[in-house]
Design a protein around this motif. Structure first.
Motif, PDB file in Angstrom:
ATOM      1  N   GLU A   1     -37.102  -7.945  -9.087  1.00  0.00           N
ATOM      2  CA  GLU A   1     -38.501  -7.894  -8.675  1.00  0.00           C
ATOM      3  C   GLU A   1     -39.440  -8.443  -9.752  1.00  0.00           C
ATOM      4  N   HIS A   2     -38.965  -8.438 -11.008  1.00  0.00           N
ATOM      5  CA  HIS A   2     -39.813  -8.962 -12.080  1.00  0.00           C
ATOM      6  C   HIS A   2     -39.952 -10.486 -12.005  1.00  0.00           C
ATOM      7  N   LYS A   3     -39.137 -11.128 -11.173  1.00  0.00           N
ATOM      8  CA  LYS A   3     -39.231 -12.577 -10.982  1.00  0.00           C
ATOM      9  C   LYS A   3     -39.925 -12.934  -9.662  1.00  0.00           C
ATOM     10  N   SER A   4     -40.402 -11.938  -8.961  1.00  0.00           N
ATOM     11  CA  SER A   4     -41.058 -12.173  -7.676  1.00  0.00           C
ATOM     12  C   SER A   4     -42.435 -12.793  -7.890  1.00  0.00           C
ATOM     13  N   PRO A   5     -42.939 -13.550  -6.909  1.00  0.00           N
ATOM     14  CA  PRO A   5     -44.279 -14.123  -7.031  1.00  0.00           C
ATOM     15  C   PRO A   5     -45.350 -13.067  -7.312  1.00  0.00           C
ATOM     16  N   GLU A   6     -45.184 -11.897  -6.709  1.00  0.00           N
ATOM     17  CA  GLU A   6     -46.164 -10.827  -6.907  1.00  0.00           C
ATOM     18  C   GLU A   6     -46.222 -10.396  -8.368  1.00  0.00           C
ATOM     19  N   HIS A   7     -45.051 -10.239  -8.980  1.00  0.00           N
ATOM     20  CA  HIS A   7     -45.051  -9.808 -10.377  1.00  0.00           C
ATOM     21  C   HIS A   7     -45.399 -10.959 -11.319  1.00  0.00           C
ATOM     22  N   LEU A   8     -44.989 -12.156 -10.981  1.00  0.00           N
ATOM     23  CA  LEU A   8     -45.337 -13.307 -11.820  1.00  0.00           C
ATOM     24  C   LEU A   8     -46.840 -13.520 -11.887  1.00  0.00           C
ATOM     25  N   ALA A   9     -47.549 -13.053 -10.868  1.00  0.00           N
ATOM     26  CA  ALA A   9     -49.014 -13.127 -10.905  1.00  0.00           C
ATOM     27  C   ALA A   9     -49.580 -12.172 -11.954  1.00  0.00           C
ATOM     28  N   ARG A  10     -48.812 -11.138 -12.280  1.00  0.00           N
ATOM     29  CA  ARG A  10     -49.243 -10.188 -13.311  1.00  0.00           C
ATOM     30  C   ARG A  10     -48.747 -10.617 -14.688  1.00  0.00           C
ATOM     31  N   ASN A  11     -47.507 -11.062 -14.730  1.00  0.00           N
ATOM     32  CA  ASN A  11     -46.911 -11.515 -15.984  1.00  0.00           C
ATOM     33  C   ASN A  11     -46.208 -12.846 -15.720  1.00  0.00           C
ATOM     34  N   PRO A  12     -46.820 -13.949 -16.121  1.00  0.00           N
ATOM     35  CA  PRO A  12     -46.271 -15.267 -15.784  1.00  0.00           C
ATOM     36  C   PRO A  12     -44.926 -15.556 -16.419  1.00  0.00           C
ATOM     37  N   PHE A  13     -44.506 -14.727 -17.384  1.00  0.00           N
ATOM     38  CA  PHE A  13     -43.206 -14.904 -18.013  1.00  0.00           C
ATOM     39  C   PHE A  13     -42.107 -14.122 -17.295  1.00  0.00           C
TER      40      PHE A  13
END
Length: 219
Positions: A40-52
């Motif tokens: 889930e840390h690679k999901s678009p939703e999380h990438l919007a919070r942390n781009p890395f």
């Protein structure tokens, strides 16, 4: 006032760095779990919070932050005055500088020596099913001993790292050291009585006790 949100498993050492600061200042917060196994840390939703694509991330209204040490400092700057807590010591230039020095030491010297032991002994065997790489552990322990020599000298003169006062520099050490104590090498601290006493003072804090209860040493 709306609760701030911390995105990431509560047992994550990096999330715990933020949570212990939130507990110290008595702020209300919500932990939003991010399932690392499901990526889930690679999901678009999380990438919007942390781009890395890493954890944790943090939200306070319209403000979204990443990088745990930066988030922790934001928390302390926002809530310290109202909470009567001064872990950054920013009202005193010299004390603030010493907090910064030992915060940098934790990030660039202490943690790089200690964290590989945690990963090799606890994280990788449990989550990746791979055996401990003893060579990495042995090399890291030798590095850690040299670091702890310096800490022992410092803590023989002061109760805490930045001086005779608790600061962010100290509690910043909590998450990874907590997990280190779950490895077969925890007894290393016995050879450094002032370091061990310092660690015992930290673990006696209510904030640390509360978070430790949700950070099992067996994954």
């Amino acid at each position: 006032m709306a609760r701030v949100k911390v995105f990431g498993p509560a047992m994550s050492a990096h999330a715990a760095r933020i949570l212990v600061c939130l507990e110290e200042v008595g702020a209300e917060y919500e932990v939003v779990n991010v399932d690392m196994q499901a990526k889930e840390h690679k999901s678009p939703e999380h990438l919007a919070r942390n781009p890395f694509g890493q954890i944790p991330a943090f939200q306070d209204g319209d403000i979204v932050l990443f990088e745990s040490r930066a988030i922790a400092k934001y928390v302390l700057r926002k809530y310290s005055k109202s909470a009567g807590v001064d872990l950054l010591r920013e009202s005193d230039l010299q004390e603030a500088a010493m907090v910064d020095v030992w915060t940098e030491v934790e990030a660039h010297t202490y943690n790089p020596a200690l964290s590989p032991v945690v990963y090799e002994c606890l994280v990788f065997p449990a989550l990746r099913g791979v055996p401990t790489n003893q060579k990495v552990v042995d090399e890291s322990l030798e590095k850690l001993k040299k670091v702890l020599d310096v800490y022992e000298a410092r803590l023989s003169k002061h109760d805490y790292l930045a001086g005779d006062f608790l600061s962010f520099a100290d509690i910043n050490h909590f998450p990874y050291t907590h997990y280190f104590m779950g490895t077969p090498h925890a007894s290393l601290f016995d050879a450094y009585p002032h370091v061990k006493a310092w660690w015992e003072r930290l673990t006696a804090r209510p904030s640390v006790k509360k978070l430790s209860a949700n950070m099992p040493l067996k994954f």
